[in-house]
Design an enzyme around this catalytic site. Structure first.
Site, PDB file in Angstrom:
ATOM      1  N   ASP A 406       0.858  -1.187   0.000  1.00 51.48           N
ATOM      2  CA  ASP A 406       0.000   0.000   0.000  1.00 51.48           C
ATOM      3  C   ASP A 406       0.897   1.241   0.000  1.00 51.48           C
ATOM      4  O   ASP A 406       2.108   1.151   0.208  1.00 51.48           O
ATOM      5  CB  ASP A 406      -0.885  -0.049   1.253  1.00 51.48           C
ATOM      6  N   GLU A 409       2.508   4.744  -4.223  1.00 50.50           N
ATOM      7  CA  GLU A 409       2.478   5.666  -5.385  1.00 50.50           C
ATOM      8  C   GLU A 409       3.819   6.379  -5.554  1.00 50.50           C
ATOM      9  O   GLU A 409       4.154   6.659  -6.702  1.00 50.50           O
ATOM     10  CB  GLU A 409       1.344   6.677  -5.204  1.00 50.50           C
ATOM     11  N   ASP A 483      -9.177   3.548  -1.900  1.00 50.44           N
ATOM     12  CA  ASP A 483     -10.093   3.979  -0.840  1.00 50.44           C
ATOM     13  C   ASP A 483     -11.433   4.477  -1.360  1.00 50.44           C
ATOM     14  O   ASP A 483     -11.725   5.679  -1.365  1.00 50.44           O
ATOM     15  CB  ASP A 483      -9.420   5.050   0.010  1.00 50.44           C
TER      16      ASP A 483
HETATM   17  C1  GLC Z   1      -4.734   3.345   2.935  1.00 46.68           C
HETATM   18  C2  GLC Z   1      -5.213   2.104   2.201  1.00 46.68           C
HETATM   19  C3  GLC Z   1      -6.221   1.364   3.047  1.00 46.68           C
HETATM   20  C4  GLC Z   1      -5.601   1.031   4.394  1.00 46.68           C
HETATM   21  C5  GLC Z   1      -5.106   2.285   5.068  1.00 46.68           C
HETATM   22  C6  GLC Z   1      -4.344   1.995   6.347  1.00 46.68           C
HETATM   23  O1  GLC Z   1      -5.767   4.255   3.058  1.00 46.68           O
HETATM   24  O2  GLC Z   1      -5.728   2.406   0.944  1.00 46.68           O
HETATM   25  O3  GLC Z   1      -6.676   0.209   2.400  1.00 46.68           O
HETATM   26  O4  GLC Z   1      -6.525   0.380   5.187  1.00 46.68           O
HETATM   27  O5  GLC Z   1      -4.235   2.989   4.208  1.00 46.68           O
HETATM   28  O6  GLC Z   1      -3.235   1.205   6.109  1.00 46.68           O
END
Ligand code: GLC
Length: 792
Positions: A406, A409, A483
């Site tokens: 995650d 980017e 998200d």
């Molecule tokens: C980001 C991710 C989400 C995750 C959060 C905390 O917003 O897209 O899926 O739960 O971070 O790690």
């Protein structure tokens, strides 16, 4: 101020002075070297080369001879294609066996034609150009009949005609609206459908790119802020051919472990070992199937990657082992930001061994993410990728087989939402700024993670989920769409988004089921879970401070409905797995827009609220609240209502009933789908396989089932099971042959059941030449189905 009408204050009016692009001008000369044709124009340089006789690459550099090193996306080497070069007075022609590239000399313009002389790609009064800001642009002719698909992860409808889009991997927590662009992934590839035929373009530029299919009526353009114009043309002629040609260049997905295709449960966050164990028990007690539970950022010691918080998770190894015994895999999140902490070994190693991104002047770039001030690995360096991959031994030693990437980017909590574009990437000695390589950062983190896990799992398949990516990301990871929110509108937008990801070479994708942010309702969760049954990736995930979203969170009725559709996922798994194999072999998506199968039917061109699974199943989810019916479009042929066996005529819109327990599904008459059984997880071996054969009046149909052990890479060495079912039928006789072809894998099931749909009682059934006795048959009068059991 941005959020009030002040944003449109008269003083904000833009001066339309144009971007001052300069055309590359007339052709001066050309020559051929090592299968590359080099052109010199008055203001620039162009190179044209081939990857096969249907895939051409065109590169323009305004300053010097084009640089031909392709980006990390491309794995195919240039090939010496048999080329005929004709130098005419006004134009040059490059001819392969199937395409002709025509280059007009004054001015320099490129057209690509098929071997029937039909133009695929052409330029108008504008061709390739550049400006003082180092932006490069390429204009192409657009006809009234053009429809556009692909472009990766975009909001909006299926057909991208009339859109303006940008590629710059961005962490967008909110909003995800029709105008929200760009999002997390950058896949600068698209397919143009024109009068039933298709071609594709891949604009391989890892900086910020722009696609404009809106501003002009008969011209579209693609533009980059930095770098060269470097694009590939795929000649098709079908949409499927284009996808095959594109994935030959950028790779197809590996076979996923079967557990990755089961139902997954996540939450930001299951915060303690106790909570995770309880969650697993709840699924088992409630007999709701589940294959994976996710650990979001709370599992770490102050968000340091490659650590566990020992207070919250005192015995992670035992937890992973116990869950695995219960058939559940644990998938932890891993973000790229490494906490700045001189007492933390990963940070120490990263600094000492030069693994972090730096400015030209030598100082490390720091950005604020979950752990606070953090450094970011320079994944453009081979040895940094190896180092990062090696760290995953930490997870593999705990028994973990899947990783969730995650914030790659990379996301940074600042105004620009990302790393300073002035940061340099080493790029194995060919250093470039972040501005030039931004879009490939998450992709390379994925490569590092995938390769690392592969090494540590010793022949077992690993699973990787990623938020960011670039063209070719399918080689390493599945993609979730970030998200989203618990809005019906976000359920709606997930359909075209996932279909276009599939049309961009990424078959393994899906949204957060139920919606991530905002509070879900029971009804939304039911409808979203119904849709999730058929999204290639199926995970329920929700954010901190939102209502709980596990299947039982909204009372008994919702629980039973969610359970029914999670179970359906397992029933459909043999078919889905077969389609994943097709994706692995050919690059074709599992979840498809109807236009991919019916490219001459205009009703499908922008059909964004229903989709296909493979080439014979239409799924039409309910996407609005308190709705018990909807319109479904069925293309040519006859279609069978999956639940009632009612036969519906194609080439028609139908109003279908869909009470809360029904997800409308239609099977094309004259085709076959295999079904498995309901089970707690994919860890339970399949014991019965059922082929549903949807008979028409008279004809022949076939199905090729794929199976392997679902866990190791031995499928690559031929340990596979391919079964071919052929069925010839009339109103009185059904003749089925079941043949096991190729492959040395012996599947677990011993019973094979055949369910014939749309038959009359008394029909003679033969399986592999032997007539099935009446006692081995079960006839259902209302549905007109006949069930026949055979032993394998
Ligand atoms: C980001 C991710 C989400 C995750 C959060 C905390 O917003 O897209 O899926 O739960 O971070 O790690």
């Amino acid at each position: 101020m941005e959020d009030t009408s002040f944003a449109i204050h008269p003083g904000t009016k833009k001066q339309l002075i144009g971007d001052n692009f300069k055309d590359i001008g007339d052709l001066l000369s050309f020559n051929i070297e090592a299968d590359v044709v080099y052109f010199k124009t008055v203001n620039g340089h162009v190179a044209i080369m081939f990857y096969n006789d249907k895939t051409a690459r065109i590169v323009m550099n305004q300053k010097k001879r084009p640089q031909l090193k392709s980006s990390f996306a491309v794995i195919k080497e240039q090939q010496g294609v048999k080329l005929e070069v004709v130098d005419n007075k006004d134009f040059v022609e490059l001819k392969t066996a199937t395409i002709v590239i025509n280059i007009s000399k004054k001015p320099f313009r490129v057209s690509v034609l098929d071997n029937e002389g039909k133009t695929l790609v052409s330029e108008t009064d504008k061709g390739m150009a550049f400006n003082e800001k180092s932006e490069v642009i390429c204009y192409k002719k657009m006809t009234d009949d053009d429809h556009f698909y692909g472009f990766g992860e975009k909001t909006g409808f299926l057909d991208k005609r009339g859109e303006k889009m940008e590629m710059w991997n961005t962490d967008v927590y909110a909003p995800h609206n029709p105008e929200t662009d760009p999002l997390y992934q950058s896949i600068p590839f698209f397919i143009t459908l024109r009068e039933g035929k298709a071609h594709g373009i891949f604009f391989d530029n890892t900086g910020r790119t722009h696609f404009d299919l809106k501003s002009e009526k008969d011209t579209y353009s693609f533009k980059a802020d930095v770098g060269q114009i470097d694009y590939y043309v795929f000649a098709g002629p079908t949409m499927k051919d284009v996808l095959k040609q594109y994935t030959e260049l950028t790779g197809t997905m590996p076979m996923p472990p079967k557990w990755a295709l089961g139902y997954h449960q996540s939450r930001y966050s299951y915060e303690t070992e106790e909570e995770v164990r309880q969650l697993a028990n709840d699924f088992i007690e409630k007999k709701i199937p589940v294959d994976a539970i996710y650990l979001d950022i709370h599992y770490m010691n102050e968000y340091r990657v490659f650590t566990f918080d020992n207070d919250r998770f005192p015995t992670p190894k035992a937890m992973v082992e116990d869950l695995k015994k219960a058939g559940i895999k644990v998938v932890p999140i891993v973000d790229p930001g490494v906490k700045e902490d001189p007492e933390y070994s990963i940070y120490q190693e990263g600094v000492k061994n030069n693994h972090f991104c730096k400015y030209l002047e030598g100082n490390i770039y720091f950005g604020d993410v979950w752990p606070g001030n953090s450094a970011f690995p320079d994944f453009t360096k081979t040895n940094t990728r190896q180092w990062w991959g090696e760290q995953h031994k930490f997870y593999a030693d705990l028994g973990i087989e899947g990783i969730w990437n995650d914030m790659n980017e990379p996301a940074v909590f600042n105004e620009t939402k990302t790393m300073d574009v002035k940061v340099m990437h080493d790029n194995d000695g060919d250093s470039k700024t972040h501005r030039e390589l931004h879009n490939v950062y998450g992709f390379l983190m994925g490569e590092a993670t995938f390769e690392g896990m592969k090494q540590h799992l010793h022949g077992k398949r690993s699973f990787l989920l990623t938020r960011a990516g670039y063209a070719g990301v399918q080689r390493y990871a599945s993609v979730w769409t970030g998200d989203n929110r618990s809005f019906w509108e976000h359920l709606q937008l997930a359909l075209p988004m996932c279909m276009n990801l599939g049309m961009s070479g990424v078959p393994f994708c899906g949204p957060d089921v139920g919606g991530f942010a905002h509070d879900a309702s029971g009804e939304l969760l039911v409808r979203w879970t119904q849709f999730g049954t058929f999204t290639p990736y199926f995970r329920n995930h929700s954010a901190i401070n939102t209502v709980r979203q596990e299947p039982w969170s909204f009372g008994e009725d919702v629980e039973q409905l969610a359970k029914k559709y999670i179970e359906q996922r397992y029933v459909w798994l043999p078919h889905l797995y077969t389609l994943f194999r097709e994706a692995n072999q050919t690059g074709l998506p599992v979840m498809r827009p109807l236009v991919l199968e019916y490219p001459t039917d205009e009703n499908t061109f922008n059909l964004s609220d229903q989709f296909m699974i493979g080439d014979n199943v239409i799924v039409a989810p309910i996407l609005t609240p308190t709705t018990k019916h909807r319109v479904v479009y069925l293309p040519e042929g006859k279609w069978v209502n999956y639940w009632t066996d009612e036969v519906l005529l194609g080439n028609k819109h139908h109003l279908v009933e869909a009470p809360i327990d029904i997800l409308p599904i239609f099977i094309k008459q004259g085709t076959v789908i295999p079904h498995g059984t309901i089970k707690q997880s994919t860890a339970t071996p399949e014991d019965e396989l059922t082929y549903h054969i949807y008979l028409g009046d008279e004809g022949r149909t076939e199905y090729k089932l794929y199976e392997d052990d679902g866990t190791t890479n031995r499928y690559d060495e031929g340990e596979t099971f391919d079964q071919e079912l052929v069925c010839e039928y009339s109103s009185s006789i059904v003749n089925i042959s079941l043949r096991e072809a190729n492959g040395s894998y012996d599947p677990s099931w011993t019973i094979e059941t055949l369910v014939l749909h749309n038959v009359n009682k008394g029909v003679d059934v033969f399986v592999n030449g032997e007539q099935i006795s009446i006692t081995n048959q079960l006839f259902d009068k209302t549905k007109k189905t006949l069930k026949v059991s055979v032993e394998r």
